[in-house]
Design a protein around this motif. Sequence first.
Motif, PDB file in Angstrom:
ATOM      1  N   GLN A 377      38.866 -48.163 -68.656  1.00 43.40           N
ATOM      2  CA  GLN A 377      38.726 -47.531 -67.348  1.00 43.40           C
ATOM      3  C   GLN A 377      37.317 -47.757 -66.803  1.00 43.40           C
ATOM      4  OE1 GLN A 377      39.037 -43.288 -67.479  1.00 43.40           O
ATOM      5  NE2 GLN A 377      40.217 -43.213 -65.589  1.00 43.40           N
ATOM      6  N   HIS A 380      36.788 -50.984 -65.304  1.00 45.85           N
ATOM      7  CA  HIS A 380      37.722 -51.248 -64.198  1.00 45.85           C
ATOM      8  C   HIS A 380      38.770 -52.289 -64.571  1.00 45.85           C
ATOM      9  CE1 HIS A 380      35.539 -48.903 -61.108  1.00 45.85           C
ATOM     10  NE2 HIS A 380      34.583 -49.072 -61.992  1.00 45.85           N
ATOM     11  N   ALA A 382      42.135 -52.588 -64.857  1.00 51.40           N
ATOM     12  CA  ALA A 382      43.337 -51.816 -64.548  1.00 51.40           C
ATOM     13  C   ALA A 382      44.531 -52.266 -65.385  1.00 51.40           C
ATOM     14  CB  ALA A 382      43.672 -51.950 -63.067  1.00 51.40           C
TER      15      ALA A 382
ATOM     16  N   PHE B  56      41.001 -45.520 -60.907  1.00 55.27           N
ATOM     17  CA  PHE B  56      42.146 -46.277 -60.397  1.00 55.27           C
ATOM     18  C   PHE B  56      42.863 -45.478 -59.303  1.00 55.27           C
ATOM     19  CE2 PHE B  56      41.906 -47.408 -65.005  1.00 55.27           C
ATOM     20  CZ  PHE B  56      41.259 -48.605 -64.796  1.00 55.27           C
ATOM     21  N   TRP B  58      46.010 -44.925 -58.761  1.00 54.90           N
ATOM     22  CA  TRP B  58      47.115 -44.035 -59.133  1.00 54.90           C
ATOM     23  C   TRP B  58      46.652 -42.699 -59.687  1.00 54.90           C
ATOM     24  CZ3 TRP B  58      46.419 -48.780 -61.832  1.00 54.90           C
ATOM     25  CH2 TRP B  58      45.835 -48.657 -63.083  1.00 54.90           C
ATOM     26  N   GLU B  59      45.362 -42.596 -60.028  1.00 51.65           N
ATOM     27  CA  GLU B  59      44.889 -41.333 -60.570  1.00 51.65           C
ATOM     28  C   GLU B  59      44.824 -40.248 -59.488  1.00 51.65           C
ATOM     29  OE1 GLU B  59      41.906 -41.697 -64.088  1.00 51.65           O
ATOM     30  OE2 GLU B  59      41.579 -43.413 -62.784  1.00 51.65           O
ATOM     31  N   TRP B  64      50.498 -37.900 -62.199  1.00 47.16           N
ATOM     32  CA  TRP B  64      50.836 -39.306 -62.449  1.00 47.16           C
ATOM     33  C   TRP B  64      51.151 -39.555 -63.914  1.00 47.16           C
ATOM     34  CZ3 TRP B  64      47.926 -42.498 -65.653  1.00 47.16           C
ATOM     35  CH2 TRP B  64      46.683 -41.999 -66.051  1.00 47.16           C
TER      36      TRP B  64
END
Lengths: 614, 99
Positions: A377, A380, A382, B56, B58-59, B64
């Motif tokens: 995370q 980054h 994803a 991100f 979607w967080e 989620w």
Amino acid sequence: MITDWLHPGLLYFLGAALIPLLFRTRAEGRIRQLCLLLIPLLAILCVCFMLMNAPSEGSFWHAHFIGLELILGHVDKLSLLFALVFTVMSLIGMIYALHLKANGEHVATYLYIGSALGVVFAGDYFTLFVFWEIMAFASAYLVFAQATKAAREAGFRYLLVHISGGLCLLAGIVILYTETGPALFGPINTTGPAFWLILVGFILNAAVPPLNAWLTDAYPEATITGAVFMSAFTTKTAIYVLLRAYPGTEVLVWLGAVMAVYGVVYATMENDCRRLLAYHIVSQVGFMVAGVGLGSAMSLNGAGALALTNIIYKGLLFMAAGAVIYMTGCRKLTEMGGLYRCMPLTMTLYMIGAVSISAFPLFSGFVSKPMILAAAQHDHQAIVFLVLTLASCGTFLSVGLKLPYYMFFGKPGDSTSNKHNADNSLEPPLNMLIAMSFAALLCIIIGVFPNLLYAILPYPVDFEPYTASHITGSLNLLMFTALGFFLLLKYIVPKNTISLDSDWFYRRGARLFSWFAHHPVARYEAMVSEFANTVLLRALYACAALGLWIDTHVIDGAVNGIAKTIIRSAEKIRHLETGVLSHYALGMCLGIVLSVAVYFGLGDIGFNLMTGKD
Amino acid sequence: MMSKTGPNKRKQKLTEFIDSPDYSRRRWQWFIAVLMTMVAFDLLVEFLVDKEHAVFAWEQLPGWTALFGFLFCLLIIFVVRFLGYFCGLKQGEDYYDDE
């Protein structure tokens, strides 16, 4: 002090040498069992002593061999982390295996652990290679010791793959040594073939697909106790060496992500309970490989922490599955079911391992695995984050739901209904229960007090696992996985099947090879020999006959003719010897005249010729 | 005697609750209740804690993790069935026997 510290691996090698000398194979008794436990205990003490004395970090125990400097003791926080968990796991495994009366397995186990510790403390590549190979052979014995046909075959395949990997590693080390000279064990500086060869040698032991099939092929065929040790050492030493030599190698991130999903997909497909767990090792090691590849302090810490916690809970899961196999004699999920009534303790201990590996709060997986996710995370990444989250769901699905559901719950299978009364106690022997409880206790202690773990990680830890959103988020992820499982239960009912994996290529592929040898190659060979028999051989016969004719007629005729001529001329010469004295005197006179003529006439010409005069 | 029947009866009741199809509905009710509680807690936490750490997209989506857990589980089961039956990775146990 004579030496600054004692190599813990040495204790195991000593033990391996002493066990067969001190105890006969069938010897009973507490003394033998105490001795078996004494060595792991001493080793734990030894490692703890090294942990307490920070100045003991450094490099020790240098030796010289064929012009190389061998470093047997390279000590820092990383090697101590792995040494600690290896020795602790060896104690747990030894308690679990205490009922075994065969010395052979104990000796092989000690050699295996000793060489794993040898790898962990190796300071140069050559030492690493030597211990690496001892490890492969000692662990293969744990497969062969099962002594079934399937185990023998799997054991040979295991050796085949590991010897190939070892050769790859050796080739890489030789090239590295010729390029840069004897190298200390650390990050590899070249990018040539040495880099890739050594990497392949390492990731083969980490069971990265498609080089993973040796693991899932051999572990379920090993002995019940042997599989417990195997689940702990080989792949985790691979993670250790990757952490040392390849931190931050990007290809490892992707390999690890693929591996993590590959493992859970196959685990969900499997029917054999220990093969399911073995596939799940592939998945867990995938998290670690990705952690190594990400290369930040947090992800490297995470890989180390996950390796430590994984050794304990994976050992626990293998111990519980082994206990079920030991007591029921069944190994397939289709044969099991309803065992919670006769093995409630085993089930509870298994479930502690399962919720630990699935990263439930208060259990050890919760404080180690999220470090790698958090590192992804942070970078980054994803896709990596999503793939690893997917693998986390698959972990709970396969190890936390499917296996226990069909093993302990569900419809009672053949194992329980036929052989045993469903309500009779089937709990394993006391030593197995103690070993499992010990491991379960460690899972909970690490989960509740994560700072104990964080204190021994190689880098300073900046990670807080127990935040409100992390707790509720993890719980939701897992419980909704469970919802999916219960809704789709009928689609993943285990069947009596096996799953094809990359070992197909050297099991069926070998058959293709032998078909090729039998058919096209053999046919070609037959054609060649047919040609030789009919055409070449006949020509040779004719040549030989001609030769014989020439021999008898021409050569023999010539020889005979010469002999006859000599005999005839001798006959003629015989007539010269007349016996009349005047004939002889005439002959002598003629001879003298000829000699003088030659001396004066031909001699002059010869002298002139030699001196070059006219 | 009484002390023996007590735990035995309780055990029998427990095994019935776990095994018997009669209790299937009751088991689902409990399970759904647990799920609802957890979603409620998660939403509460997300409401209280600010999302500064979110990286991100979607967080930002409330709950989620629950959604992803469920979808990922379905995805894995689908992939397993696809690979097992349509790609032929699942074979009979005697597949390698005639070696």
